[in-house]
Scaffold this active site. Structure first.
Site, PDB file in Angstrom:
ATOM      1  N   VAL A  72       0.913  -1.149   0.000  1.00 12.25           N
ATOM      2  CA  VAL A  72       0.000   0.000   0.000  1.00 12.25           C
ATOM      3  C   VAL A  72       0.948   1.193   0.000  1.00 12.25           C
ATOM      4  O   VAL A  72       1.612   1.469   0.989  1.00 12.25           O
ATOM      5  CB  VAL A  72      -0.935   0.009   1.226  1.00 12.25           C
ATOM      6  CG1 VAL A  72      -1.707   1.316   1.290  1.00 12.25           C
ATOM      7  CG2 VAL A  72      -1.898  -1.171   1.179  1.00 12.25           C
ATOM      8  N   PRO A  73       1.062   1.868  -1.131  1.00 16.51           N
ATOM      9  CA  PRO A  73       2.179   2.780  -1.403  1.00 16.51           C
ATOM     10  C   PRO A  73       2.098   4.149  -0.720  1.00 16.51           C
ATOM     11  O   PRO A  73       1.926   5.180  -1.378  1.00 16.51           O
ATOM     12  CB  PRO A  73       2.139   2.912  -2.918  1.00 16.51           C
ATOM     13  CG  PRO A  73       0.688   2.767  -3.245  1.00 16.51           C
ATOM     14  CD  PRO A  73       0.158   1.751  -2.269  1.00 16.51           C
ATOM     15  N   CYS A  74       2.268   4.165   0.599  1.00 16.04           N
ATOM     16  CA  CYS A  74       2.208   5.439   1.310  1.00 16.04           C
ATOM     17  C   CYS A  74       3.360   6.363   0.900  1.00 16.04           C
ATOM     18  O   CYS A  74       3.279   7.574   1.117  1.00 16.04           O
ATOM     19  CB  CYS A  74       2.166   5.226   2.823  1.00 16.04           C
ATOM     20  SG  CYS A  74       3.487   4.223   3.482  1.00 16.04           S
ATOM     21  N   HIS A  75       4.388   5.811   0.257  1.00 19.69           N
ATOM     22  CA  HIS A  75       5.481   6.654  -0.227  1.00 19.69           C
ATOM     23  C   HIS A  75       5.024   7.600  -1.341  1.00 19.69           C
ATOM     24  O   HIS A  75       5.698   8.581  -1.622  1.00 19.69           O
ATOM     25  CB  HIS A  75       6.657   5.796  -0.706  1.00 19.69           C
ATOM     26  CG  HIS A  75       6.322   4.872  -1.824  1.00 19.69           C
ATOM     27  ND1 HIS A  75       5.734   3.635  -1.612  1.00 19.69           N
ATOM     28  CD2 HIS A  75       6.472   4.994  -3.168  1.00 19.69           C
ATOM     29  CE1 HIS A  75       5.547   3.042  -2.778  1.00 19.69           C
ATOM     30  NE2 HIS A  75       5.982   3.845  -3.742  1.00 19.69           N
ATOM     31  N   ARG A  76       3.863   7.356  -1.936  1.00 18.12           N
ATOM     32  CA  ARG A  76       3.361   8.217  -3.015  1.00 18.12           C
ATOM     33  C   ARG A  76       2.637   9.451  -2.486  1.00 18.12           C
ATOM     34  O   ARG A  76       2.168  10.266  -3.277  1.00 18.12           O
ATOM     35  CB  ARG A  76       2.424   7.417  -3.924  1.00 18.12           C
ATOM     36  CG  ARG A  76       3.137   6.305  -4.661  1.00 18.12           C
ATOM     37  CD  ARG A  76       2.233   5.548  -5.581  1.00 18.12           C
ATOM     38  NE  ARG A  76       2.929   4.350  -6.056  1.00 18.12           N
ATOM     39  CZ  ARG A  76       2.337   3.251  -6.440  1.00 18.12           C
ATOM     40  NH1 ARG A  76       1.014   3.175  -6.444  1.00 18.12           N
ATOM     41  NH2 ARG A  76       3.034   2.218  -6.829  1.00 18.12           N
TER      42      ARG A  76
END
Length: 131
Positions: A72-76
């Site tokens: 779940v790409p919280c880095h985005r």
């Protein structure tokens, strides 16, 4: 590879939907975040609007507790002013370096894919079509 990526996307979505370890709010945030494509970013505020929340800070709190990262790409998720913000509750050090590396990797993939698509389009336009 594309089929495998789609399978992973379905798998992570199902894992989030069925998780009993996260709140309903976190679930909404993580599922909305799965809609942000690789190589793209979203602000904390925009993600808040997408899930019907008025607080970018609440989004940050949900993301710092993301047990599914980086799937779940919280880095985005970045700040409205363009700063990268934090990653998994940290604003510096190896966590921030990891966020920047993930963003750079996805950006490079997107740039390469865009470049290849443009090249193929030019080749298609230049080659004669046989009917």
């Amino acid at each position: 590879m594309k089929g495998k990526a789609m399978d992973m996307g379905c798998d992570i979505k199902l894992r989030v939907q069925e998780s009993m370890e996260i709140t309903k709010f976190q679930k909404r945030v993580y599922l909305a975040l799965l809609e942000v494509p690789r190589g793209k970013t979203i602000t904390y505020g925009e993600l808040a609007r997408r899930v019907g929340c008025r607080s970018a800070q609440a989004i940050g709190q949900a993301l710092r507790r993301n047990p599914f990262a980086p799937d779940v790409p919280c880095h985005r998720v970045i700040c409205a002013n363009g700063d990268v913000g934090g990653y998994l509750g940290h604003r510096d050090g190896e966590y921030l370096s990891r966020k920047l590396a993930l963003l750079r990797e996805e950006s490079d993939e997107r740039t390469t894919t865009d470049r290849e698509a443009k090249r193929h389009t030019r080749e298609d336009q230049a080659s004669p079509h046989i009917a």
